[in-house]
Design an enzyme around this catalytic site. Structure first.
Site, PDB file in Angstrom:
ATOM      1  N   TYR A 164      17.604 -75.359   6.647  1.00 14.97           N
ATOM      2  CA  TYR A 164      18.292 -74.143   7.552  1.00 14.97           C
ATOM      3  C   TYR A 164      19.572 -73.784   7.081  1.00 14.97           C
ATOM      4  O   TYR A 164      20.741 -74.319   7.177  1.00 14.97           O
ATOM      5  CB  TYR A 164      18.268 -74.704   9.016  1.00 14.97           C
ATOM      6  CG  TYR A 164      17.153 -75.165   9.636  1.00 14.97           C
ATOM      7  CD1 TYR A 164      15.916 -75.091   9.193  1.00 14.97           C
ATOM      8  CD2 TYR A 164      17.102 -75.991  10.839  1.00 14.97           C
ATOM      9  CE1 TYR A 164      14.514 -75.111   9.841  1.00 14.97           C
ATOM     10  CE2 TYR A 164      15.878 -76.459  11.376  1.00 14.97           C
ATOM     11  CZ  TYR A 164      14.696 -76.247  10.849  1.00 14.97           C
ATOM     12  OH  TYR A 164      13.733 -76.610  11.502  1.00 14.97           O
ATOM     13  N   PRO A 185       8.877 -73.839  20.785  1.00 15.19           N
ATOM     14  CA  PRO A 185       7.909 -73.852  21.829  1.00 15.19           C
ATOM     15  C   PRO A 185       7.813 -72.691  22.697  1.00 15.19           C
ATOM     16  O   PRO A 185       7.007 -72.574  23.229  1.00 15.19           O
ATOM     17  CB  PRO A 185       8.899 -74.973  22.605  1.00 15.19           C
ATOM     18  CG  PRO A 185      10.271 -74.709  22.293  1.00 15.19           C
ATOM     19  CD  PRO A 185      10.278 -74.651  20.623  1.00 15.19           C
ATOM     20  N   ARG A 215       8.924 -68.847  18.727  1.00 20.60           N
ATOM     21  CA  ARG A 215       9.844 -68.001  18.141  1.00 20.60           C
ATOM     22  C   ARG A 215      10.216 -67.045  19.035  1.00 20.60           C
ATOM     23  O   ARG A 215      10.738 -65.898  18.550  1.00 20.60           O
ATOM     24  CB  ARG A 215       9.244 -67.583  16.852  1.00 20.60           C
ATOM     25  CG  ARG A 215       8.933 -68.511  16.022  1.00 20.60           C
ATOM     26  CD  ARG A 215       8.060 -68.214  14.601  1.00 20.60           C
ATOM     27  NE  ARG A 215       7.566 -69.309  13.994  1.00 20.60           N
ATOM     28  CZ  ARG A 215       6.363 -70.041  14.162  1.00 20.60           C
ATOM     29  NH1 ARG A 215       5.560 -69.818  15.131  1.00 20.60           N
ATOM     30  NH2 ARG A 215       6.282 -70.999  13.380  1.00 20.60           N
TER      31      ARG A 215
END
Ligand SMILES: NC(=O)c1ccc[n+]([C@@H]2O[C@H](COP(=O)([O-])OP(=O)(O)OC[C@H]3O[C@@H](n4cnc5c(N)ncnc54)[C@H](OP(=O)(O)O)[C@@H]3O)[C@@H](O)[C@H]2O)c1
Length: 378
Positions: free
Chosen positions: A104, A253, A256
């Site tokens: 990330y 969850p 996005r």
């Protein structure tokens, strides 16, 4: 965002939260004990869940926080100070599971998590992930889970996260070149050396889970799971977790952000830093079609005084007590809204009817493009 805007947001957030609570019928306010008021009058989360068993067990807040979107793959980029303030707010409200990964950024997300969260390391868990190859701070698109690389990544993550031991180290994607037994064995060695406390894997098959778990016990599997992607219910992953006592962490969850209802066919994603523009489910045409699913969640929530995000999270939470979703946000109001999903309880019949209505809507577009799907180890 200016301080004025932050103040206004925080006022609106409190008003919205109050409105949400007062609008929730008594029948679905069962889990009140999970959120109580602290001395400043704001709410905090006390409900806990346990991922994994025995020496692999990790107690965490029932809802985690995905840090990724603060620096990577999303379009909102608040400055570092605001991100840190929001992460501290999440800690203050009782969140004890924060999820990041080396890829990330690359690296910037771990650096942010380390700066913001390491002062709280005794009361929270920062989980991170290895596997995607990163050379000189750049992603190569290849996998590298060779034992020597896992060791190097571990040392580097410890530095960026400012920790002495990683609370949980996930293999981010399966590396077809490296037997999973070698990966699990390396993790076992790192645990014995005190550098890693637990481990997990993402997007793997039941066969891989069993092999890995027999070498060194897994704490959690982290894979995509939400109303628009329910593969883990049918491919044996959830069943294997249940049988072996491994926790499950649904990532993305809210699909996005899509299930939150703020995305439409005109939404512009950051062309430099938002992977949604590469996903078949986020073309304008797919968004237009798939909004029918969001509308069903909104209708379900409307009569219960809750939002579509809360419906999506509460549905995951009621699936099993060893499931801990990790929604991401850059906004205090969304953090509160998401935490309040822990207060919601509906009957099994209500959930089944909702599932039936959603299953009747054909979903347009795959969740990943061909290249991303190839990295999934199923
Ligand atoms: N293991 C893996 O391969 C993998 C892959 C992807 C993600 N992850 C993990 O999963 C975490 C979450 O995934 P994600 O960020 O992809 O997806 P997500 O949690 O489903 O959605 C995040 C998006 O939803 C929006 N949102 C959050 N709460 C909302 C609410 N109440 N109402 C409306 N919108 C809301 C956020 O925007 P705002 O900022 O505007 O709130 C953000 O853009 C990541 O941070 C990462 O840790 C893991």
């Amino acid at each position: 965002m200016t301080d004025f805007e932050m103040g206004r947001r925080s006022f609106l957030k409190t008003a919205v939260a109050a409105a949400i609570i007062s609008a929730v019928p008594v029948s679905i306010r069962k889990a009140q004990a999970s959120i109580s008021a602290n001395k400043n009058g704001s709410s905090f989360l006390t409900k806990k869940r346990i991922l994994g068993q025995g020496k692999a067990a990790m107690e965490v807040s029932a809802l985690g926080f995905g840090v990724m979107g603060m620096t990577y793959n999303r379009s909102e980029h608040p400055d570092k100070k605001q991100c840190i303030r929001l992460l501290h707010e999440a800690v203050d409200k009782g969140v004890t599971l924060f999820d990041t990964a080396i890829i990330y950024g690359p690296l910037t997300n771990e650096e942010l998590a380390g700066e913001a969260l390491s002062p709280y390391k005794d009361k929270i868990n920062i989980t991170t992930k290895f596997g995607h190859e990163v050379i000189n701070g750049k992603a190569t698109g290849r996998q590298d889970s060779r034992p020597e690389t896992i060791r190097r990544y571990c040392e580097e993550s410890l530095k960026r996260l400012r920790l002495e031991a990683l609370p949980m180290f996930y293999q981010h994607r399966f590396d077809r070149k490296i037997p999973i037994e070698d990966v699990a064995g390396t993790i076992g060695d790192l645990v014995r050396e005190g550098k890693v406390l637990r481990w997990g894997m993402c997007e793997v098959s039941p066969v891989t889970i069993r092999k890995a778990h027999s070498v060194y016990p897994l704490t959690a599997i982290q894979s995509e799971y939400h109303f628009m992607h329910r593969d883990v219910e049918n491919n044996g992953v959830l069943e294997t977790c249940r049988e072996l006592g491994i926790g499950f962490v649904p990532y993305s969850p809210l699909n996005r952000g899509f299930l939150g209802g703020n995305i439409n066919e005109y939404t512009q994603f950051d062309t430099n830093n938002d992977n949604r523009q590469t996903l078949p489910r986020f073309t304008p045409e797919a968004i237009r079609q798939n909004t029918k699913i969001v509308n069903i969640l909104q209708n379900f929530g409307r009569t219960r005084g809750i939002t579509s995000s809360q419906v999506a999270l509460a549905w995951l939470l009621q699936k099993a007590p060893w499931i801990v979703p990790i929604p991401g946000t850059t906004k205090s109001a969304h953090l509160d809204e998401n935490l309040h999903s822990l207060e919601i309880s509906c009957s099994q019949q209500d959930w089944q009817e909702l599932e039936k209505s959603i299953a009747a809507i054909p979903i347009m577009g795959n969740r990943y493009n061909a290249e991303q799907q190839q990295q999934v180890g199923l």
